[in-house]
Structure formats: C-alpha cells, structure tokens
Design a protein around this motif. Sequence first.
Motif, PDB file in Angstrom:
ATOM      1  N   LEU A 188       0.826  -1.211   0.000  1.00 46.66           N
ATOM      2  CA  LEU A 188       0.000   0.000   0.000  1.00 46.66           C
ATOM      3  C   LEU A 188       0.857   1.257   0.000  1.00 46.66           C
ATOM      4  N   VAL A 189       1.884   1.286   0.843  1.00 42.91           N
ATOM      5  CA  VAL A 189       2.732   2.482   0.958  1.00 42.91           C
ATOM      6  C   VAL A 189       3.535   2.717  -0.311  1.00 42.91           C
ATOM      7  N   LYS A 190       4.074   1.659  -0.878  1.00 37.64           N
ATOM      8  CA  LYS A 190       4.987   1.818  -2.012  1.00 37.64           C
ATOM      9  C   LYS A 190       4.286   1.925  -3.362  1.00 37.64           C
ATOM     10  N   THR A 191       3.080   1.345  -3.498  1.00 38.52           N
ATOM     11  CA  THR A 191       2.422   1.351  -4.810  1.00 38.52           C
ATOM     12  C   THR A 191       1.022   1.937  -4.782  1.00 38.52           C
ATOM     13  N   GLY A 192       0.436   2.055  -3.582  1.00 40.39           N
ATOM     14  CA  GLY A 192      -0.936   2.535  -3.483  1.00 40.39           C
ATOM     15  C   GLY A 192      -1.976   1.462  -3.766  1.00 40.39           C
ATOM     16  N   GLN A 193      -1.523   0.247  -4.074  1.00 37.84           N
ATOM     17  CA  GLN A 193      -2.450  -0.846  -4.378  1.00 37.84           C
ATOM     18  C   GLN A 193      -2.951  -1.500  -3.086  1.00 37.84           C
ATOM     19  N   ARG A 194      -4.225  -1.811  -3.064  1.00 40.70           N
ATOM     20  CA  ARG A 194      -4.808  -2.460  -1.897  1.00 40.70           C
ATOM     21  C   ARG A 194      -4.750  -3.966  -2.047  1.00 40.70           C
ATOM     22  N   SER A 195      -4.593  -4.635  -0.923  1.00 40.69           N
ATOM     23  CA  SER A 195      -4.476  -6.091  -0.912  1.00 40.69           C
ATOM     24  C   SER A 195      -5.560  -6.702  -0.041  1.00 40.69           C
ATOM     25  N   THR A 196      -5.956  -7.912  -0.362  1.00 46.44           N
ATOM     26  CA  THR A 196      -6.890  -8.692   0.436  1.00 46.44           C
ATOM     27  C   THR A 196      -6.139  -9.866   1.048  1.00 46.44           C
ATOM     28  N   ILE A 197      -6.258 -10.026   2.371  1.00 46.36           N
ATOM     29  CA  ILE A 197      -5.634 -11.161   3.054  1.00 46.36           C
ATOM     30  C   ILE A 197      -6.674 -12.262   3.198  1.00 46.36           C
ATOM     31  N   ALA A 198      -6.349 -13.451   2.713  1.00 45.56           N
ATOM     32  CA  ALA A 198      -7.286 -14.571   2.737  1.00 45.56           C
ATOM     33  C   ALA A 198      -6.662 -15.778   3.421  1.00 45.56           C
ATOM     34  N   TYR A 199      -7.524 -16.589   4.002  1.00 45.91           N
ATOM     35  CA  TYR A 199      -7.063 -17.770   4.736  1.00 45.91           C
ATOM     36  C   TYR A 199      -8.066 -18.902   4.578  1.00 45.91           C
ATOM     37  N   GLY A 200      -7.605 -20.111   4.822  1.00 47.34           N
ATOM     38  CA  GLY A 200      -8.479 -21.262   4.872  1.00 47.34           C
ATOM     39  C   GLY A 200      -8.629 -21.721   6.309  1.00 47.34           C
ATOM     40  N   GLY A 201      -9.687 -22.475   6.586  1.00 45.31           N
ATOM     41  CA  GLY A 201      -9.885 -22.972   7.940  1.00 45.31           C
ATOM     42  C   GLY A 201     -10.461 -21.929   8.860  1.00 45.31           C
ATOM     43  N   VAL A 202      -9.953 -21.896  10.094  1.00 45.35           N
ATOM     44  CA  VAL A 202     -10.460 -20.975  11.105  1.00 45.35           C
ATOM     45  C   VAL A 202      -9.302 -20.350  11.875  1.00 45.35           C
ATOM     46  N   VAL A 203      -9.580 -19.213  12.493  1.00 46.17           N
ATOM     47  CA  VAL A 203      -8.655 -18.645  13.471  1.00 46.17           C
ATOM     48  C   VAL A 203      -9.159 -19.138  14.823  1.00 46.17           C
TER      49      VAL A 203
ATOM     50  N   GLU B 122     -12.616 -19.242   0.678  1.00 48.56           N
ATOM     51  CA  GLU B 122     -13.747 -19.833  -0.038  1.00 48.56           C
ATOM     52  C   GLU B 122     -14.788 -18.806  -0.469  1.00 48.56           C
ATOM     53  N   GLU B 123     -14.740 -17.608   0.129  1.00 43.35           N
ATOM     54  CA  GLU B 123     -15.706 -16.573  -0.208  1.00 43.35           C
ATOM     55  C   GLU B 123     -15.261 -15.698  -1.374  1.00 43.35           C
ATOM     56  N   LEU B 124     -14.065 -15.912  -1.879  1.00 40.09           N
ATOM     57  CA  LEU B 124     -13.500 -15.037  -2.899  1.00 40.09           C
ATOM     58  C   LEU B 124     -13.584 -15.647  -4.289  1.00 40.09           C
ATOM     59  N   ASP B 125     -13.731 -14.776  -5.274  1.00 35.57           N
ATOM     60  CA  ASP B 125     -13.587 -15.150  -6.673  1.00 35.57           C
ATOM     61  C   ASP B 125     -12.127 -14.889  -7.040  1.00 35.57           C
ATOM     62  N   LEU B 126     -11.336 -15.923  -7.126  1.00 34.83           N
ATOM     63  CA  LEU B 126      -9.894 -15.759  -7.322  1.00 34.83           C
ATOM     64  C   LEU B 126      -9.550 -15.108  -8.653  1.00 34.83           C
ATOM     65  N   GLN B 127     -10.449 -15.158  -9.602  1.00 33.87           N
ATOM     66  CA  GLN B 127     -10.180 -14.565 -10.909  1.00 33.87           C
ATOM     67  C   GLN B 127     -10.162 -13.041 -10.876  1.00 33.87           C
ATOM     68  N   GLN B 128     -10.649 -12.450  -9.772  1.00 38.64           N
ATOM     69  CA  GLN B 128     -10.650 -10.990  -9.691  1.00 38.64           C
ATOM     70  C   GLN B 128      -9.292 -10.425  -9.293  1.00 38.64           C
ATOM     71  N   PHE B 129      -8.342 -11.305  -8.940  1.00 40.61           N
ATOM     72  CA  PHE B 129      -7.037 -10.836  -8.497  1.00 40.61           C
ATOM     73  C   PHE B 129      -5.999 -11.019  -9.594  1.00 40.61           C
ATOM     74  N   GLN B 130      -5.246  -9.948  -9.836  1.00 40.02           N
ATOM     75  CA  GLN B 130      -4.208  -9.992 -10.863  1.00 40.02           C
ATOM     76  C   GLN B 130      -2.875 -10.521 -10.326  1.00 40.02           C
ATOM     77  N   VAL B 131      -2.683 -10.397  -9.005  1.00 40.52           N
ATOM     78  CA  VAL B 131      -1.434 -10.838  -8.381  1.00 40.52           C
ATOM     79  C   VAL B 131      -1.780 -11.672  -7.151  1.00 40.52           C
ATOM     80  N   VAL B 132      -1.105 -12.819  -6.999  1.00 42.71           N
ATOM     81  CA  VAL B 132      -1.313 -13.684  -5.836  1.00 42.71           C
ATOM     82  C   VAL B 132       0.014 -13.857  -5.094  1.00 42.71           C
ATOM     83  N   CYS B 133      -0.022 -13.571  -3.802  1.00 42.06           N
ATOM     84  CA  CYS B 133       1.158 -13.707  -2.950  1.00 42.06           C
ATOM     85  C   CYS B 133       0.890 -14.759  -1.872  1.00 42.06           C
ATOM     86  N   MET B 134       1.945 -15.399  -1.389  1.00 37.31           N
ATOM     87  CA  MET B 134       1.838 -16.353  -0.288  1.00 37.31           C
ATOM     88  C   MET B 134       2.874 -16.001   0.764  1.00 37.31           C
TER      89      MET B 134
END
Length: 347
Positions: free
Chosen positions: A51-66, A86-98
């Motif tokens: 966010l700071v370096k590019t201004g792009q927003r990111s979504t943090i996603a997880y499987g299972g439970v906290v 499981e609630e996300l449409d993965l095709q809407q993301f241009q970049v995937v990070c792990m």
Amino acid sequence: MFEQSALQRSREFSSQFIEWLRGKGTVLIVTHDHPDPDSLAAAMALKHLILVKTGQRSTIAYGGVVGRGENRVMVEKLEIELVPLEELDLQQFQVVCMVDTQPQAGNNSLPADCKVDLVIDHHPLRESCRDSVWVDVREDYGASATILLEYLLAQEITICTKLATILFYAIKSETQDLGREWSRADRLAYLHLLPLSNNRILFDIIHPEVPRDYFAAFSLAIRNARIFSDVLVFNLYEIGNPDIVAEMADFLLRVDRVKIVLGMGHYQEDEILSFRTLLPDIRAGAVMQEVVAGLGTAGGHGMIAGGQIRSVDKDSTSQNDLEETLTERLLNCLKRPVGPGQPLVVS
C-alpha cells in the motif's frame, strides 16, 4: 543495528518485486490454513508495504479458522482484516502472494491450479515454487515476520504501533521468546520491535479468555497420552479447533524425559497432526513427511512440524487405527522400540 548485508538483500528483493507489482491491479495475500501469528503478521506487513509503495490495496485470505484464543484476540485488538478464501472469486485478483507457506504445501487451501506470483517463507524450499516469479525463502530464519520487517526497514517505511505489536508477537511466539529455532536476524528484530509494541495489547493476547472445552482438551490429552521411550503420542479425537493440537503438543513437551511429541485430532473431515521435539538434530519436517507418506502432507522446521491427512473417518475405530499406524511409523522412523507404550498418568 541490523546487519547491512541482510538489509541490502531485503532492499534489493523488495525493490524489484515492488516495481514488478506496480500498476498490476488487485493483490491477494494468502496465509496458511488456520493462520498463526507469524502468518498473520507477515501478511499484514506485506499488505502495508504494498500500500505504501504502490498505493495498491491487498486482500488477506485464509483457509480454515482462526481458532486459538491468543490468535482471535490478536485479530480483534490489532484490527486484522481477513477474508475466508472460499468466499472469494480468485479470478478478480491480478497478483497472488503467499506468506509463511508455499504453493501445494498441503497446509493452505489455494487451488493447485492458481498461479502464485510471490512467495515469502522460512520453511524449506519446495519444488512447487519454481513457477513463481518472486521467491524469498530463508530457511535459516525463525519467523517469516522477520523477513517482512527487514523489507519495511530497508524501504524506510514507518511502522505503526499495531503493526509493530503483531510483528513482535509473531517472532515471540514462533521462536518461543528466542528459545527455539531463532537466528541472529530474529533476535535483532525482536529487540527492535519490543519498545515499539503496545504492552497492554500484548498482555491481552497472551492471557485470553478461553471456553471450558479448552480445559477439557487438556484433560483428554493427558488421559490419552502414551509414552514410548522419549516419545509421547496423544489423540484428541474430534476437535472443534485445529490449533488445539499444536497447543497440547507444546504443553506435553514439558513432561520429564520426553523429547518428542506427536499429537493428532480430527477436525471436520481431516486429521490434524502436530510434531514437536527438543532435539535439534531430528529434522522434524522430514520426519513428519516420512510418517505421513502416502497418507497426507506435512512440513516444518528442525524442531516443529505439522501435517494433514484428508478425508479421515471420525469414528473411534478409525481414529485408533490411524493413531496406531502413525505411532508405529514414527517409532520406526526415529529408530525407537515399538511397543504398547506407557500411559502418562494412571487413573
């Protein structure tokens, strides 16, 4: 304070992937399933960096439970925004990070056919990373949070109190207060973040309120525990919180003359496994991979590891058979005598 060579490495890598990322659109950051503090902290730090370096927003996603009490309090107090994968449409993301996991590691729910562009981790490098554009895997680091902190410092990004607190707690919990599998980089990060952290929030995280069934898990683990030489094995059977297996494994590793613990529990349709050892030469990740070979997946570090076996029946007969199989495999792998085992406590 930080070693210049480490900061230079982090500066070069982070600068390159930031420039590659710039303008590419929406970003997805994936943690491992049932995320722990290190995975959550690394995700939050990467989100802030982008966010700071590019201004792009990111979504943090997880499987299972906290599930673990400390982790739930941390998410609440530090305002960590998470979305179930499981609630996300993965095709809407241009970049995937792990972060704190790797493609097809078995401990994350990202579909195998989803390309991962960036991998940041401290577990042993997997062949599955070969298709990723950017890979920074540092097996000698005790926490992924330490790697992300170096990125932030190298990019001269201000770290707010809440981000400092989550990064500090991640390193604290992952290395057991620098008592387990820590590196010089982790120690420097720990000392850097300590004065920046919120002590009140840290206290609340470390001392969360827990439901009564939490204590029932202690009782069950103790009653079911069997000792084979210096190895202890326990079975929690059906569990409502997958994190409880690792928590019980840490707890039972304190038994005198026990150096190795294997715990298991059935969560939904899967068997959750946790491995802990006090012996630095055991190579826990490799041991667990041998134990679950042909049954499931596993990974880890030198002294801590975990695994998953998919689609396991929850009835007591199936659970007991699986426990017997895994115990025998573990003892054979460790070259310990196979026998009936002795109960931890005699009722």
